[in-house]
Design an enzyme around this catalytic site. Structure first.
Site, PDB file in Angstrom:
ATOM      1  N   GLY A 164      48.444  -1.666   6.532  1.00 24.55           N
ATOM      2  CA  GLY A 164      48.279  -0.286   6.089  1.00 24.55           C
ATOM      3  C   GLY A 164      46.866   0.200   6.306  1.00 24.55           C
ATOM      4  O   GLY A 164      45.906  -0.464   5.918  1.00 24.55           O
ATOM      5  N   GLY A 182      45.691   3.315   5.277  1.00 28.08           N
ATOM      6  CA  GLY A 182      45.319   4.431   4.409  1.00 28.08           C
ATOM      7  C   GLY A 182      43.919   4.194   3.866  1.00 28.08           C
ATOM      8  O   GLY A 182      43.154   3.394   4.409  1.00 28.08           O
ATOM      9  N   PHE A 183      43.596   4.889   2.794  1.00 35.97           N
ATOM     10  CA  PHE A 183      42.251   4.714   2.247  1.00 35.97           C
ATOM     11  C   PHE A 183      41.974   3.259   1.885  1.00 35.97           C
ATOM     12  O   PHE A 183      40.904   2.719   2.179  1.00 35.97           O
ATOM     13  CB  PHE A 183      42.059   5.597   1.016  1.00 35.97           C
ATOM     14  CG  PHE A 183      41.909   7.049   1.335  1.00 35.97           C
ATOM     15  CD1 PHE A 183      40.801   7.496   2.030  1.00 35.97           C
ATOM     16  CD2 PHE A 183      42.858   7.975   0.951  1.00 35.97           C
ATOM     17  CE1 PHE A 183      40.642   8.833   2.334  1.00 35.97           C
ATOM     18  CE2 PHE A 183      42.720   9.317   1.249  1.00 35.97           C
ATOM     19  CZ  PHE A 183      41.607   9.753   1.937  1.00 35.97           C
ATOM     20  N   VAL A 219      55.827  -3.456   9.773  1.00 37.84           N
ATOM     21  CA  VAL A 219      56.042  -4.705   9.048  1.00 37.84           C
ATOM     22  C   VAL A 219      57.418  -4.651   8.399  1.00 37.84           C
ATOM     23  O   VAL A 219      57.783  -3.654   7.773  1.00 37.84           O
ATOM     24  CB  VAL A 219      54.945  -4.900   7.988  1.00 37.84           C
ATOM     25  CG1 VAL A 219      55.257  -6.101   7.104  1.00 37.84           C
ATOM     26  CG2 VAL A 219      53.597  -5.065   8.658  1.00 37.84           C
ATOM     27  N   GLU A 255      48.584  22.716  -5.446  1.00 39.62           N
ATOM     28  CA  GLU A 255      47.951  23.136  -4.194  1.00 39.62           C
ATOM     29  C   GLU A 255      48.964  23.814  -3.271  1.00 39.62           C
ATOM     30  O   GLU A 255      48.665  24.849  -2.651  1.00 39.62           O
ATOM     31  CB  GLU A 255      47.308  21.923  -3.518  1.00 39.62           C
ATOM     32  CG  GLU A 255      46.010  21.527  -4.211  1.00 39.62           C
ATOM     33  CD  GLU A 255      45.557  20.099  -3.960  1.00 39.62           C
ATOM     34  OE1 GLU A 255      44.470  19.739  -4.422  1.00 39.62           O
ATOM     35  OE2 GLU A 255      46.295  19.335  -3.311  1.00 39.62           O
ATOM     36  N   ALA A 258      42.858   8.534  -4.237  1.00 37.35           N
ATOM     37  CA  ALA A 258      42.079   8.054  -3.099  1.00 37.35           C
ATOM     38  C   ALA A 258      40.846   7.250  -3.536  1.00 37.35           C
ATOM     39  O   ALA A 258      40.584   6.183  -2.962  1.00 37.35           O
ATOM     40  CB  ALA A 258      41.681   9.237  -2.208  1.00 37.35           C
TER      41      ALA A 258
END
Lengths: 455, 455
Positions: free
Chosen positions: B35, B37-38, B103, B194, B348
């Site tokens: 992964g 991501g962050f 995966v 948002e 995050a």
């Protein structure tokens, strides 16, 4: 707080077979424009101050700046940089409305255009549905060698190019790895040349440090052209310079080579005197052969329109359809000849000028004046090979190299719509020029190849 | 000219079931990160100078800046502005390779990760596969009310929002027109707030002059939240300010309202004391309920991992998997508790800090030192409502309005990867601030709705 939503279900839609409109002055003629490419959009813009009720229909919500589409396909620009919502372009043009709809048929006798979900009446009609690619009777090649016409095409081509490098990185077999790193571009007009040059640059400059198992510089980019030379519409000296620049970037050029088969992992080509040659490749792209929009065959009436071999509608010099002086055909859909009898090429400048000319003729016709024949003012042509290399023919002047590239870049930025797009494209070009990067190297869409897609 | 392509067909691929790698110093431990991501990306970056052979696997080729994904869904930014190729981020990190692969399973006992097309061995494993959305047992709602996790999701939501206005423009029936102009956002966490704020802005500011038959300002945006207030993770005073700003933009807020059914042209909600209420809508969006990546259920071994109700893997305070001290789980996939026993949120900053902490613990472990527990340093949280309006909680300080928006914008631009993305995003925001436009109002993808899609 606004009132709560009504609790009853939405009423059943009323008869939507005819979509009538209450807008505009009732006596102004209804001008219906099909297609918002260069031809249709410039016609609509030209009618800004006309006494007319203009309707512009497109099946997309955006005008696409086709000349830079190859840069989306090669990760240099984002879709939003070269596309602009049609509504936003025409928002302040009060006599014009924009409809997102797909045209299925044109009934010349009833003066009606049939949509997939409705009917539109017109007093004047401008057909500007553009062109698509032609696979010379081999439509089965299309999924194997996609061509570049829409944003979706460009994103799919971008996906395939980037995915080929990713798969090569994980491929232990040298033969298959080379197949994955071989890119075949079929057709060496401006689009083919631009695609080949950009792919070579991605491999040699952009991706050079990104991989651990492959060296992207080993990638082969092969430009296949059936004719005797690349860029046949350009003067021989400029085409030769473009060829030299392509070869300097590592592109192999095969002229006089006809593609005889496109298969899932290879392309077969045959030269003038040689036996068929097989190029193993995972990524073939089609940039050969243009056919007019299939809408040309859906235009019915008396007299019926005459189509040429490429499916274009033959028009009078004033751009009207023979026998239907209220119908204009412009852009890539029109087979229009100049005063010397030569067919005008399918270029953006021709489409823009025809759009304006058709609009002017509609204004003349609605005032009872006679129509004027269309005259194409040839301002030249341009093609780019890549980083700091382009060719430009402007009247008697021929430019190439860096100077050609500056002319190319300036002209393209000036014709982009909207300050935002001009600014961002200029920034992207400057940025990638300085540090050899590409701003939009994203693989989006399907994670796995489709059944039947080569891998 | 390079040599012509070999005429023989590509050889058959050899056994690809194991994908071994010749790179790196043979004795350095193999660190496999799942992964990008962050959490996973920051772990890889932290290992830059470590003696390790790092492999970062993701099924996408890009790192996605999730906090701005809603801006792609609402046509403010292009995909390329908030995504960056993982390879390009790590190109100069010589001990690290990047693989595009999916995966399928983790075998803790054999210390192997199974890919869809191969196997990878590891000495240390970092699982950072992230999260997806949860429909509370109603997976049939997913196509009717898509959620926002990938670029594809964002483009699909953008398509639905823009298409709803286009269809309304052509809809003669007032009831159906209102249904097309009603947008329901389910869930009032930061993403829901948002989205609702941005849709209201599109309708009121951006599109206001674009249509002829509808007034986009008549659009209704309804934010539905099951809990007693919006933004439950924020302090009540900031949440109240955000609510007031949303209402000023025209968003209807329905708290204490549980969605009981999502149907093709309506959403049913039930308040605390009232009978079920039906909202006719063509566009419902899902921003409620987060579930860990399904990969958590594909991790097998002895002892087996313990999952919490949301599918997260329970970890020790040092981020290791109980019974497997060489396996770290971080980011949204991990159920990690702080010293006071509170579950850390799926944000995050938590993911980034856990990425660095896991990398540091691997360096300690490979040097034979003992691991350190992870401590989350809470720097605050941010949420934006739209144009010049955001809330920020930074330690004891609460900001809102324009000041909050400046903090929000600055933090987000600083954490974007790459100068190009920072510059373009800052330009887009400045530009849209000045002239109320949106740079990416494109409808791409399918021309016609899919069977079963609401229209």
């Amino acid at each position: 707080m606004p009132a709560p939503a009504p609790a009853s279900p939405a009423p059943v839609a009323q008869d939507r077979s005819r979509w009538d409109d209450p807008y505009g002055a009732a006596n102004d003629p209804r001008v219906l424009i099909i297609g918002a490419g260069f031809a249709g959009l410039y016609a609509a813009l030209r009618l800004r101050h006309a006494r007319a009720r203009v309707t512009l229909v497109d099946r997309r919500n955006h005008h696409l700046f086709q000349p830079l589409l190859y840069q989306v396909a090669t990760a240099g620009l984002s879709p939003g940089d070269i596309a602009y919502p049609i509504r936003a372009i025409l928002r302040r043009q009060d006599n014009t409305r924009v409809l997102l709809a797909e045209v299925t048929q044109v009934d010349l006798d009833a003066r009606q255009v049939h949509l997939r979900d409705g009917v539109l009446d017109y007093d004047y009609l401008i057909l500007a549905a553009g062109s698509s690619h032609k696979y010379f009777g081999h439509s089965e090649w299309e999924p194997l060698a996609p061509s570049l016409k829409s944003l979706e095409d460009a994103l799919e081509i971008r996906r395939r190019i980037l995915l080929a490098f990713e798969r090569a990185e994980r491929e232990p077999d040298p033969g298959r790895r080379m197949m994955l790193l071989t890119f075949v571009v079929i057709g060496a007009g401006p689009t083919g040349v631009e695609l080949a040059g950009a792919i070579a640059e991605i491999a040699r400059d952009v991706m050079v440090r990104d991989f651990r198992h492959i060296d992207p510089r080993e990638a082969r980019v092969i430009l296949v052209e059936a004719g005797p030379r690349i860029l046949p519409a350009f003067p021989p000296d400029l085409a030769a310079k473009a060829g030299a620049e392509l070869q300097a970037k590592g592109v192999e050029i095969r002229t006089g080579a006809v593609v005889t088969a496109v298969e899932p992992q290879q392309v077969w080509i045959r030269g003038a005197a040689s036996s068929p040659d097989c190029i193993p490749t995972a990524t073939a792209l089609w940039a050969a052969g243009v056919a007019a929009s299939p809408l040309g065959r859906q235009v019915h009436g008396h007299p019926a329109p005459e189509l040429d071999r490429a499916g274009r509608i033959v028009v009078h010099p004033d751009l009207t359809l023979p026998g239907h002086c209220e119908v204009f055909v412009i852009g890539d859909l029109a087979a229009c000849h100049d005063a010397r009898g030569r067919l005008l090429p399918g270029l953006a400048p021709v489409a823009m000028q025809q759009g304006r000319a058709a609009a002017d003729n509609i204004r003349r016709a609605s005032l009872g004046r006679s129509l004027r024949p269309f005259t194409y003012r040839d301002k030249g042509q341009l093609a780019t090979i890549g980083r700091g290399a382009a060719i430009a023919e402007i009247g008697p002047l021929h430019f190439s190299g860096v100077l050609g590239w500056w002319i190319w870049a300036t002209v393209h930025i000036l014709y982009l719509i909207g300050f935002r797009n001009r600014f961002v494209v200029a920034f992207e070009w400057g940025w990638s020029y300085l540090n050899f990067s590409r701003g939009a190297r994203l693989i989006t869409g399907r994670l796995e190849p489709e059944p039947g897609e080569r891998r």
